[in-house]
Design an enzyme around this catalytic site. Structure first.
Site, PDB file in Angstrom:
ATOM      1  N   GLY A  10     -80.303  51.085 -24.477  1.00 28.57           N
ATOM      2  CA  GLY A  10     -80.102  52.119 -23.455  1.00 28.57           C
ATOM      3  C   GLY A  10     -78.662  52.584 -23.386  1.00 28.57           C
ATOM      4  N   ASN A  11     -77.712  51.656 -23.563  1.00 28.75           N
ATOM      5  CA  ASN A  11     -76.305  52.034 -23.531  1.00 28.75           C
ATOM      6  C   ASN A  11     -75.928  52.926 -24.702  1.00 28.75           C
ATOM      7  OD1 ASN A  11     -75.203  50.646 -21.158  1.00 28.75           O
ATOM      8  ND2 ASN A  11     -75.810  48.787 -22.216  1.00 28.75           N
ATOM      9  N   LYS A 126     -81.087  40.543 -15.442  1.00 25.72           N
ATOM     10  CA  LYS A 126     -81.073  41.760 -16.255  1.00 25.72           C
ATOM     11  C   LYS A 126     -80.137  42.807 -15.653  1.00 25.72           C
ATOM     12  CE  LYS A 126     -82.347  44.927 -19.214  1.00 25.72           C
ATOM     13  NZ  LYS A 126     -81.799  44.890 -20.577  1.00 25.72           N
ATOM     14  N   LYS A 212     -85.705  45.143 -23.107  1.00 27.31           N
ATOM     15  CA  LYS A 212     -86.339  45.950 -24.152  1.00 27.31           C
ATOM     16  C   LYS A 212     -86.399  45.229 -25.493  1.00 27.31           C
ATOM     17  CE  LYS A 212     -82.964  47.685 -27.049  1.00 27.31           C
ATOM     18  NZ  LYS A 212     -81.934  46.766 -26.671  1.00 27.31           N
ATOM     19  N   LYS A 274     -80.837  39.916 -27.683  1.00 28.03           N
ATOM     20  CA  LYS A 274     -81.119  40.527 -28.989  1.00 28.03           C
ATOM     21  C   LYS A 274     -81.384  39.438 -30.031  1.00 28.03           C
ATOM     22  CE  LYS A 274     -78.376  44.711 -28.164  1.00 28.03           C
ATOM     23  NZ  LYS A 274     -78.416  44.539 -26.694  1.00 28.03           N
TER      24      LYS A 274
END
Length: 312
Positions: A10-11, A126, A212, A274
């Site tokens: 998103g960033n 989060k 995500k 991640k």
């Protein structure tokens, strides 16, 4: 042809709709390079800045205008899926047209079932929304006892919310059907809309934001993908990050990744999920590869010219 699930941060999509549209235009070229090389792609994306912006806008608006109501996180995630998906669809569609490629592209609003007893609901981690100074974050927590801010990877303070693990993708069969009909599918946006099953088996939204990267790993496992690409702002994963002895990692086994995680090498809410999502994916089947790389070098990463490969 390899089936690749691509997770966009998103960033990496910018902080405003206009900035996002420009970044998506550039991203579409990198994404279609993968398709040009004979691969099939499914795109998931984050929404940390965007969902925080949407949630904050409704909260602040409701304080000054009685025609504006506060909106819960599941609905905010659904809104972010719509407008990020719109930008991705348009950018990819235009690039498909420029290259005279026959693929279709569509976004599917994606619900993901979570466990209502997930311990994440007792420990929000989060990050969503923008970055604040410590002073501003403390002021906001005093003004609203229901929000929590934590320091995020040395870049400032962000609001944190519960982030339960994904259990099941509700629209999995729809995604597979679209893939079978030459669609580039955008799914699990913002980690998916978190829902739980009630006693009747019906679905109900629950206030949370699913990471995500874990949602993308669940998606990749569900559709038996060969690759999971987690695309972010850096070319490779690094250990001793921001220290004089910082070192990029080209490849690491799951065993090595676990050791690095135990050493605290990766920041929670940043690189740690991640790496954990990559491990979850490669452990889910044979001959799987997970790659963490920059968006701009996605096509090079599949050939080992960039990115960090995580393998079993």
């Amino acid at each position: 042809m390899a089936r690749i699930v691509v997770a966009l941060g998103g960033n990496a999509l910018g902080n405003t709709p206009k900035e996002q549209e420009e970044k998506v235009k550039a991203a579409s070229k990198s994404l279609l390079d993968l398709v040009d090389n004979g691969n099939e792609i499914i795109i998931a994306h984050g929404n940390g800045p965007q969902v925080g912006m949407i949630n904050l806008a409704f909260d602040e608006g409701s304080k000054v205008n009685d025609k504006i109501v506060s909106v819960e996180l599941p609905e905010c995630t659904a809104m972010s899926q719509g407008y990020i998906g719109y930008h991705l669809q348009k950018g990819i569609r235009n690039e498909l047209n420029n290259r005279k490629m026959p693929w279709h592209v569509a976004t599917i609003a994606t619900q993901i079932i979570v466990d209502k007893n997930d311990e994440a609901f007792e420990n929000p981690t989060k990050p969503i929304g923008g970055y604040y100074s410590k002073e501003v974050a403390e002021k906001l927590m005093v003004e609203n006892k229901n929000v929590i801010f934590k320091e995020d990877a040395g870049r400032g303070y962000r609001r944190v919310v519960p982030s339960p693990k994904p259990v099941e993708i509700v629209e999995k069969e729809s995604i597979l059907n679209m893939l079978d009909n030459e669609f580039i599918v955008i799914a699990c946006g913002g980690g998916g809309i978190p829902v739980v099953k009630n006693e009747d088996g019906n679905l109900e939204g629950i206030p949370a934001v699913i990471d995500k990267d874990f949602a993308a790993a669940k998606l990749a496992n569900s559709i038996d993908a060969e690759y999971l690409f987690i695309l972010t702002a850096v070319d490779r994963v690094a250990i001793n990050f921001n220290k004089p002895n910082q070192q990029e990692v080209k490849k690491m086994s799951v065993e090595e990744a676990i050791a690095y995680c135990n050493e605290g090498q990766f920041a929670p809410g940043s690189m740690l999920p991640k790496v954990q999502a990559a491990m979850d994916f490669v452990k889910g089947g044979k001959n799987r590869r997970a790659i963490i790389a920059s968006l701009e070098k996605a096509a090079q990463a599949i050939n080992g010219e960039s990115g960090t490969e995580i393998y079993l």
